[in-house]
Motif scaffolding. Structure first.
Motif: not given
Length: 297
Positions: A75-79, A120-130
């Motif tokens: 998981a390395s997705l940026t905003a 995906t399971v990452s709870k960071t904002r970029p992943f949540e938005y995706l």
């Protein structure tokens, strides 16, 4: 004179839309064209056919999606990456919503390109938005209440993906995922599919039960509405109704949501109907299911 001016402005605006669609084919101009076209979804009624029928456009949008796959694991997705691909997804949602392009959208199996994002399971904002934007595309499909949409989705893994998000996603993602499940259940083939085996039904019932317990601690009227509607629809199936008599969470029987329900008459009506359905153990039920709960098959 004013009419002529507005017609001229409309023609100019349409030319700009055509130009942005052309710019999607060029990787160097695509990034600017994506948000501009995304803003036009509500004001250009035939944007979906324009996107679908223009050369290379859908391929360019799919390329945007595929380009992000390496950022999912690890998981390395940026905003910035998330915003860009979500603009592409917004245009695909436009295509999924339009009656002239929806069937072709399904025939091309384009929703499957979005499923890696729902995994995906990452709870960071970029992943949540995706995840939320991807769910929006599926939500746009089921909102049409068309049989071909449900038939297609039942051949995919959308139900377990939605259940996972319903269990661990943000409130907004949970709401959209539960709405998708609700729409699948409201279709007769969807209800039959979920109630066909004990494993499928029990997985759905378990997640809904966890959500009720969570909602009793942190209420959300809009999420509760979809959860109750899912339970009510499950109670239309005789075997599921029999099982729900044993596993319906106590919170739904004990007025734990009285504050929420005071402000939402439709959800309150659905809950009362659900409880009535579970109380009415009729003779006809006994004939249909042998008075036994859903059993493993």
């Amino acid at each position: 004179m004013a009419s002529q001016s507005s017609q001229t402005n409309a023609a100019v605006e349409r030319e700009r839309v055509y130009q942005w669609i052309l710019e999607l084919n060029n990787p160097e101009t695509r990034e600017n064209a994506l948000p501009e076209l995304s803003k036009k979804r509500e004001v250009v009624p035939d944007l979906a056919p324009m996107l679908w029928n223009s050369f290379g456009t859908i391929a360019a949008l799919l390329q945007e999606i595929i380009n992000i796959y390496p950022a999912i694991n690890p998981a390395s997705l940026t905003a910035h990456q998330s915003n860009r691909v979500c603009n592409a997804l917004a245009l695909l949602q436009c295509v999924a919503s339009h009656p002239e392009t929806r069937s072709q959208f399904l025939l091309a199996h384009i929703p499957l390109f979005l499923y890696p994002f729902l995994h995906t399971v990452s709870k960071t904002r970029p992943f949540e938005y995706l995840r939320l934007t991807s769910l929006g595309v599926i939500g746009a499909l089921v909102k049409t209440d068309e049989q071909e949409v449900i038939t297609f989705l039942l051949t995919t893994e959308i139900i377990p993906l939605c259940l996972r998000i319903m269990e661990s996603g943000s409130e907004l993602s949970k709401t959209v995922a539960t709405f998708i499940l609700q729409k699948i259940l409201l279709d007769d083939s969807g209800l039959s599919y979920i109630c066909q085996t004990y494993d499928r039904f029990s997985h759905v019932a378990m997640i809904l039960g966890k959500m009720v317990i969570s909602l009793a601690k942190e209420p959300s009227a809009r999420l509760l509405k979809h959860v109750v509607r899912c339970y009510l629809r499950l109670s239309d199936n005789p075997r599921a109704r029999e099982a729900l008599r044993q596993c319906l969470p106590d919170q739904l029987r004990e007025n734990s949501f009285s504050t929420c329900l005071q402000e939402d008459k439709s959800t309150n009506h659905w809950l009362q109907q659900l409880l009535t359905n579970l109380e009415n153990q009729t003779v006809s039920d006994g004939r249909q299911v042998g008075m036994s709960p859903l059993t493993s098959q």
